[in-house]
Design a protein around this motif. Structure first.
Motif, PDB file in Angstrom:
ATOM      1  N   ASN A 307      50.744  45.635  44.616  1.00 16.28           N
ATOM      2  CA  ASN A 307      50.221  44.312  44.950  1.00 16.28           C
ATOM      3  C   ASN A 307      49.652  43.541  44.132  1.00 16.28           C
ATOM      4  O   ASN A 307      48.489  42.874  44.042  1.00 16.28           O
ATOM      5  CB  ASN A 307      49.720  44.451  46.000  1.00 16.28           C
ATOM      6  N   GLN A 309      49.397  40.177  41.904  1.00  8.33           N
ATOM      7  CA  GLN A 309      48.679  38.557  42.191  1.00  8.33           C
ATOM      8  C   GLN A 309      49.441  37.879  41.011  1.00  8.33           C
ATOM      9  O   GLN A 309      49.479  38.442  39.813  1.00  8.33           O
ATOM     10  CB  GLN A 309      47.485  38.198  42.713  1.00  8.33           C
ATOM     11  N   HIS A 345      48.976  34.589  46.707  1.00  9.45           N
ATOM     12  CA  HIS A 345      49.411  35.779  47.246  1.00  9.45           C
ATOM     13  C   HIS A 345      51.216  34.913  46.943  1.00  9.45           C
ATOM     14  O   HIS A 345      51.321  35.947  47.991  1.00  9.45           O
ATOM     15  CB  HIS A 345      48.688  35.927  48.748  1.00  9.45           C
TER      16      HIS A 345
END
Length: 603
Positions: A307, A309, A345
């Motif tokens: 994940n 960013q 994001h």
């Protein structure tokens, strides 16, 4: 009545935790306390005098625009600013700086020095908290002036007499030759004891010493040393010392299109910007910054590289929600004014390449091995194994539909290639043959789907006819050699289709058959990083005289203090975008190094 100056009218001072912008007329129009990303105490840059400012200069009639300094410069290789005014009554100097701090109390110090004659001076200090929205309670405590609002307090210390009028703190005084009168503001949480009394002269000496000693580590001694050192100092000033995070710029919402809506908050750490900044610092001898950023990266990514960013807060924060500050009219009416950044994001596959390239360069330049950094690289490639062929928002953070951007795919190739090199060096273990096949698959995919054979150029995205200046990085990243006909064709196509009338390079078309790729209204200026990339590429393909001329044209765009914003507006002939911009100063350094190595410089 002071009106915010042009973007290039500002000087940067800072303490590597926050920064202030000082206009030519002696007005501080922007300062966030205590961090880069804190609320502004002076937000006049994005509004009016009602939103906070601190002017210090020769006295003038209240309705007139304050006089601009006749001269200003940084003291040697430092971030200590000197501004001088010649008035009918004499000459005066103001010295502005922010001491690098070991405590939580940031300070902005302004020392007035008489040079000749007797010059009447005025300090006008209007503090407004929460980006100009909150008027603080201002009162005296033991002879010190303090402004308090909610969790914040700002303390003014000076030997000059002060008085309050119209919710502003003033001081009127006269300086003669040899006089030195200091003003200092210090931030402190409002619930704590007052900050220690400042020692301005000692702080000045310590600040000059800090910068002089830091610059001594620079290993570049070529013909562009002045420009390179000033850019390095600027990049160091954009580094948040407690964590090693690097902000893209110390400002928010300075427009890419004057009067338009392309206004973004850059007071965060983009992995891309930070990685390329570290590359430049490493190439010029600064390993400690690389080590600190690597530690910041490992903390920010933690155990969740899937994940990843594209940006984080300067201490590694993940939530950077975007809001609009609707009480601020914006710089030259450029609205909206934004705090936070909603692009945090987005999926931008290229950041995997930039991060891996920075880690690779750190490894190659002898930075002490960090096992978790190597593990992180391997985890990033395992993620890319199953995600590299997805469309994304790309390097320019488009707010339109995702696409298969060619630059993103090239940087994924870089991530895999550099990790293969890490394994081949014996410093990591991984499925070498499998990843060599992956590297070949990505390369083949880009060359088949991202290349226009008829026009002999790579394109912005698969199936697109549009160009993109990020394609200039193909030879710089080693994806193809500089003498490959496809590389030369792409460079020449970008020169034809993305050059402005004065020879600078746009990122991509914002009008034309493919208008709206970025999902935004309005236009923008020439992107300075892209113009430096063009100079780099021209040098790589042997057109070194052309490269040097373009580079020196770009150097001429810097303001009188050597600073660059994000873009150059060829129509208005002025700098636009957030300021000063790391993404402009980094390629300046890289191109200077390349031209110096090739001997392509004048004089």
């Amino acid at each position: 009545m002071h009106v915010a100056g042009r973007i290039e009218d500002y000087a940067l001072i800072g303490d590597m935790q926050t920064a202030a912008l000082v206009c030519r007329d002696g007005t501080v129009d922007w300062l966030c306390l205590p961090r880069f990303d804190s609320h502004a105490v002076f937000a006049g840059l994005l509004g009016t005098e009602e939103h906070g400012f601190w002017r210090l200069g020769p006295a003038h009639t209240p309705d007139a625009q304050p006089p601009a300094a006749a001269r200003r410069t940084y003291r040697g290789d430092s971030l200590v600013l000197e501004s001088e005014w010649d008035t009918p009554r004499g000459t005066v100097r103001v010295i502005d700086f922010m001491p690098p701090r070991d405590t939580d109390a940031p300070q902005l110090v302004r020392i007035v020095e008489g040079v000749s004659g007797r010059v009447p001076m005025r300090s006008a200090l209007r503090m407004r908290f929460s980006y100009g929205r909150v008027v603080p309670w201002v009162h005296k405590v033991d002879g010190r002036t303090v402004a308090v609002a909610g969790p914040d307090s700002v303390w003014l210390d000076t030997s000059a007499e002060t008085f309050g009028k119209d919710l502003t703190t003033y001081s009127d005084f006269t300086v003669a030759p040899g006089d030195r009168i200091a003003f200092t503001i210090s931030w402190q949480p409002s619930h704590k004891e007052p900050p220690a009394l400042p020692e301005p002269e000692a702080a000045l000496t310590a600040t000059e010493t800090f910068w002089r000693e830091w610059v001594e580590h620079c290993t570049y001694h070529g013909p562009y040393r002045e420009a390179v050192v000033r850019s390095l100092i600027t990049l160091k000033a954009l580094t948040y010392a407690p964590t090693g995070g690097i902000v893209a710029a110390p400002t928010t919402s300075l427009p890419e299109d004057i009067g338009g809506s392309r206004n973004w908050d850059y007071r965060f750490t983009w992995l891309r910007d930070a990685a390329i900044t570290l590359s430049s610092l490493l190439r010029t001898g600064y390993r400690e910054e690389a080590r600190a950023w690597r530690e910041w990266l490992l903390r920010a990514v933690a155990g969740d590289p899937e994940n990843l960013q594209i940006m984080y807060g300067i201490a590694g924060e993940r939530e950077l929600g975007e809001t609009e500050l609707d009480w601020l009219p914006g710089y030259e009416d450029s609205q909206p004014v934004r705090a936070g950044n909603g692009a945090a994001h987005q999926l931008q596959l290229d950041v995997y390449g930039e991060v891996t390239e920075a880690l690779h360069l750190a490894h190659m330049t002898g930075l002490a091995r960090n096992d978790y950094a190597s593990l992180l690289q391997l985890k990033l490639i395992r993620y890319l194994e199953t995600h590299w062929d997805q469309p994304d928002e790309g390097i320019w953070e488009v707010r339109g539909p995702r696409r298969h951007f060619v630059h993103s795919k090239v940087m994924v190739w870089v991530a895999v290639d550099r990790t293969i090199k890490l394994i081949e060096s014996g410093d990591a273990d991984g499925p070498l043959e499998k990843w060599r096949e992956l590297r070949d698959d990505i390369h083949r995919d880009v060359c088949e789907k991202g290349y226009d054979k008829e026009r002999n150029t790579f394109t912005q995205s698969y199936g697109s006819k549009e160009l993109d200046a990020s394609l200039l990085l193909i030879p710089q990243m080693g994806f193809l050699p500089p003498d490959d006909k496809r590389v030369i064709g792409t460079i020449e196509a970008i020169q034809r289709e993305l050059s402005t009338s004065d020879g600078f390079i746009l990122r991509y078309p914002t009008t034309g058959d493919d208008a709206g790729v970025d999902g935004l209204e309005g236009d923008e200026g020439a992107f300075l990083a892209c113009s430096f990339w063009m100079a780099d590429d021209l040098a790589m393909i042997g057109r070194v005289d052309e490269a040097r001329k373009l580079f020196e044209k770009l150097l001429a765009l810097r303001n009188d203090l050597g600073l660059l914003a994000e873009e150059w507006d060829p129509r208005l002939q002025r700098q636009v975008g957030n300021f000063p911009q790391a993404f402009s100063h980094v390629p300046l350094i890289d191109t200077a190094l390349r031209l110096t190595a090739s001997g392509a410089y004048g004089g």
